[in-house]
Structure formats: structure tokens, C-alpha cells
Design a protein around this motif. Sequence first.
Motif: not given
Length: 344
Positions: A205-234
Motif C-alpha cells: 500500500l505504501q507504493a502509492d500511499g503515505t503512513v501517517i501514524l504507527t502502532s509505536a505512537e499509539t503505544a506511547e499514547a498508552g495503548q501498547p499492542t503485542f503479538d503473543m503466543g497463547a495456548a488453552t489452559a488445559d
Amino acid sequence: MAAVLTAVATTTGCVESGRTVHPDAVQAAAVCPVEPDPSITTTARIAWQAIPNGDLAVKDLRMLETCMPNADITWSKFDSGGDVVQAFGAGSVDLGLVGSSPAVRAVSPPLDIDLRVVWLQDVIGAAESLVVRDESITSVEDLAGRTVAVPFGSTAHYSLLSALRRAGVDRQTELINLAPDKMLAAWQRGEVDAAWVWDPTLSELQADGTVILTSAETAEAGQPTFDMGAATADFVEQNPEFMRMWTATQDSAARRLAAGDDAAIESLAVQLGLSPDIVRKQTEGLTYLSAQEQAEQYFDGTLGRVLADTAEFLVDAREIDTTAPAEVYQQMPYAEAIEEVAGR
């Protein structure tokens, strides 16, 4: 069309070792970073996504299969964390990659899936970003009255919602649910004005688009995000030896990626179908943490609080109806295997 041709050109070459950039081509030499344990006979159904983190190196280098030669391990590909949550709900996977907001959604009503967070694959930064088609859109406020594509239930969706709410245009912006592989066509047809997504779609999309905000900036604003490994409790409770070995392989992969290891980058390139140079650039938008760093920074109680805060945000954003009891989020992080690997 130019973007499509560029993408094709980058995915049909060879990586530095001569392995083609296709996961079914000549395989890398199998690697186990610790002493293998043939006594582990667990059957594990693993969900993976095409995201540049240690999970792909573990898969490509067949670490689990080499470290646990008598385990029965299958890998299934999914397009988003929301899809992985559905698979958890259907009982068709035991362990897999899921974003922090989909994980919170999974354990909250009405799904109420009993999950444990067993690893942080990465802390998301510029690897997930908001890209716009029209040069006149220079801020999130300019999205009022516009259409934005995002995979619903993903970490990108959470970051987008937080940015729109902070800008006061969350009720004036139309969101449409599109998987990353569907976005480019909608973008080229002019059906969307913007998208919050990750690579390889982000780069297309950046080939003809422009980035105006990143998840790094939303994290700095107090909403961090992660990719996690999750598993069922069992699964976690019934397979502690498997979880320790799985964590050891993830720790090895994370350390190698954090150090910019060429072989680890090549593994990701093969699994993603991209050139190593592109993949290396993608990894710069993510932070990879070792078991020791995770134990000290997140699995000390901090992560449970972050997940509880995420649930409250999702309620305020009307993405879930209500939160689960606070202890549900506090018990999500499974620290035992991480602490053991960190102590080695």
C-alpha cells in the motif's frame, strides 16, 4: 499494477544461501538450541501467521520437531488473530500466535475461552501502521467521513480504534473488515481511503500511499499492542515439559532476531516469501524480547494489568459488551516456563 509486479519480483528470487523464498522448497538444516528430549510425546496443533517474528524461525528451522522428535506437531496457517480465536473456540488448535486485543476478546464474554499467554512474540511498533491514499489526509482527524480498512479483532484494529477515539472521529469514520490479502485490490479500486495493517500488505500500500501514524505512537499514547503466543489452559496444564521446550526454542529465535542474525532473517524470508532485505526492514518495526527480559518486564504482573486495561478500552469502544472478572486477565500470563528458561 506496479506494486503487484514489484511484490512478485521480490518473492521469486533466492535468499543468500540459495534456498528459494518458498516454505516448501529446500529446507534449512534442523536446529535444536538445547538438548533434545525424546520423552516428550505431546500432540500439539499450532496456529501460525505470516508475521516476522521468532515463531517463523522456529517453524522454518524445525526446532520443535528436532527438540522433541517423538512429539506430534502440526502447523496451520491463519490470516489474523481473529481467525485464531475462532479456532481456539472451535477446539481445533492448542497453541498459536494471536494479538493482545484478540486474546483479550477471546477470554471476555461472550466467548469466555480459557487461554494463557505463554510468550510475547514481539512488541508491535512501526510494523503496523496507518497508511492513506489521499495526500490531503495528513492526520487522523482528516479521516472523518472516510472509509478505513482493517482486520477486525486484530491488534491493528485496536490501535486504529484508540487513535480515532483520541482524535474524536471514531463515530464519523467508517471501518470495514478486510483481511490483509484482500486490501490491495480494494485499495486499487478506490474503495478505501486508508488502512491499518502490517507487512507485506503495508509495503504494497505504501507504493502509492503515505503512513501517517504507527502502532509505536499509539503505544506511547498508552495503548501498547503485542503479538503473543497463547495456548488453552488445559493444554498448558497437561503439557508442562512441552511448554518448557517450546519456550526455549522461542527464546533462542527471539535472541537471534534481536541481534539481527542473518540465518534467522533468512528463515523469516523463506516463510514470508520475501527477500531478506525486505524482511530485515520489517523486523525493525518490532521489538523482540528474551525470556529474561519478558520475565522482568511483563510476566511480573505487568502484563496482566495491561490485558485488563485493554479489556476496559474494548468495552469503552463498544467492541465487547463487558469485561470478565479482573482475575481472568491477571491469570492469563503463564510465567512458569519463561521463568525456568530465563534462569538457565
